[in-house]
Design an enzyme around this catalytic site. Structure first.
Site, PDB file in Angstrom:
ATOM      1  N   HIS A   1       1.138  -1.880  -0.223  1.00  0.00           N
ATOM      2  CA  HIS A   1      -0.037  -0.001  -0.030  1.00  0.00           C
ATOM      3  C   HIS A   1       0.850   1.172   0.193  1.00  0.00           C
ATOM      4  O   HIS A   1       1.669   1.550   1.203  1.00  0.00           O
ATOM      5  CB  HIS A   1      -1.040   0.096   0.948  1.00  0.00           C
ATOM      6  CG  HIS A   1      -1.797   1.266   1.257  1.00  0.00           C
ATOM      7  ND1 HIS A   1      -3.531   0.857   0.474  1.00  0.00           N
ATOM      8  CD2 HIS A   1      -1.679   2.450   1.747  1.00  0.00           C
ATOM      9  CE1 HIS A   1      -3.401   2.741   0.704  1.00  0.00           C
ATOM     10  NE2 HIS A   1      -2.705   3.065   1.011  1.00  0.00           N
ATOM     11  N   CYS A   2       0.899   2.509  -0.881  1.00  0.00           N
ATOM     12  CA  CYS A   2       1.467   3.142  -1.005  1.00  0.00           C
ATOM     13  C   CYS A   2       0.763   4.647  -0.973  1.00  0.00           C
ATOM     14  O   CYS A   2       0.186   4.810  -1.451  1.00  0.00           O
ATOM     15  CB  CYS A   2       2.066   3.121  -2.282  1.00  0.00           C
ATOM     16  SG  CYS A   2       3.159   4.662  -2.795  1.00  0.00           S
ATOM     17  N   PRO A   3       1.703   5.169   0.526  1.00  0.00           N
ATOM     18  CA  PRO A   3       0.544   6.221   0.779  1.00  0.00           C
ATOM     19  C   PRO A   3       0.847   7.555  -0.011  1.00  0.00           C
ATOM     20  O   PRO A   3       0.503   8.645   0.279  1.00  0.00           O
ATOM     21  CB  PRO A   3       1.449   6.507   2.163  1.00  0.00           C
ATOM     22  CG  PRO A   3       2.853   5.717   2.354  1.00  0.00           C
ATOM     23  CD  PRO A   3       2.450   4.818   0.970  1.00  0.00           C
TER      24      PRO A   3
ATOM     25  N   ASN B   1      -1.973   7.089  -2.563  1.00  0.00           N
ATOM     26  CA  ASN B   1      -3.693   6.448  -1.660  1.00  0.00           C
ATOM     27  C   ASN B   1      -4.270   6.032  -2.145  1.00  0.00           C
ATOM     28  O   ASN B   1      -4.162   5.636  -2.359  1.00  0.00           O
ATOM     29  CB  ASN B   1      -3.996   7.748  -1.992  1.00  0.00           C
ATOM     30  CG  ASN B   1      -4.944   7.788  -0.528  1.00  0.00           C
ATOM     31  OD1 ASN B   1      -4.606   7.336   0.082  1.00  0.00           O
ATOM     32  ND2 ASN B   1      -6.371   8.722  -0.651  1.00  0.00           N
TER      33      ASN B   1
END
Length: 198
Positions: free
Chosen positions: A103-105, A108
């Site tokens: 999951h890439c912040p 998003n």
């Protein structure tokens, strides 16, 4: 919030290069090329951010061929549905994602089977743009021997800030490109690799 920072940083760098071209410190052709890279990076970022990463539907059932090969099927403890091989449940998105890498912040969104290509394109365009900007600044710093080519006033501050952003960007995107490339070569995603180390 981090996804908005990406847009701010890329637009800031495009504005700085445009100002350098406008003040005749840089050729217009190079500025157009750089801004094209920025547009491609932003387009890849938007596509990665808004594309479904490969969410597994709640009603998913194993395919007959796969059902015959395996006697038991993985079930997600949270979704309470069938979980295909190499899929993982994302606690942030609250869904199972097929071939989930992480999951890439900054996006998003999860990086999975359907948006991995645009994620790699984003990393590549960002790396190329940062490297190009650092080469432009380096050439100006080392090979400028006339007063007319020196940055003055506000441009000096803009270039200093952009240099810091570009160095940080090159380091981060280089590590992410190596990580994703390793995952593609081995067929093992980031989450699977971290689970094996634990």
């Amino acid at each position: 919030i981090l996804a908005a920072f990406v847009w701010v940083f890329i637009l800031y760098s495009a504005m700085t290069i445009s100002l350098l071209a406008q003040s005749k410190h840089l050729s217009s052709l190079l500025a157009y090329f750089y801004n094209t890279i920025c547009v491609l990076a932003l387009a890849s970022h938007a596509k990665t951010m808004f594309t479904d990463p490969g969410a597994v539907p709640q009603c998913a059932v194993p395919i007959d061929a796969a059902a015959r090969q395996m006697e038991t099927h993985s079930m997600c403890r949270i979704c309470k549905s069938f979980k295909p091989p190499c899929s993982h449940h994302c606690r942030i998105c609250n869904r199972c994602v097929s071939r989930m890498d992480h999951h890439c912040p900054w996006m998003n969104n999860c990086i999975g089977a359907t948006n991995l290509k645009s994620f790699i394109l984003f990393l590549g365009y960002t790396w190329i743009g940062s490297a190009l900007a650092l080469m432009i600044f380096g050439c100006n710093y080392f090979f400028c021997n006339k007063e007319s080519c020196e940055f003055t006033g506000v441009l000096v501050q803009l270039v200093r800030i952009m240099t810091v952003i570009c160095v940080a960007s090159i380091l981060f995107t280089s590590s992410m490109l190596m990580n994703v490339t390793y995952g593609l070569m081995t067929g093992i995603g980031t989450i699977d690799r971290l689970k094996k180390k634990a």
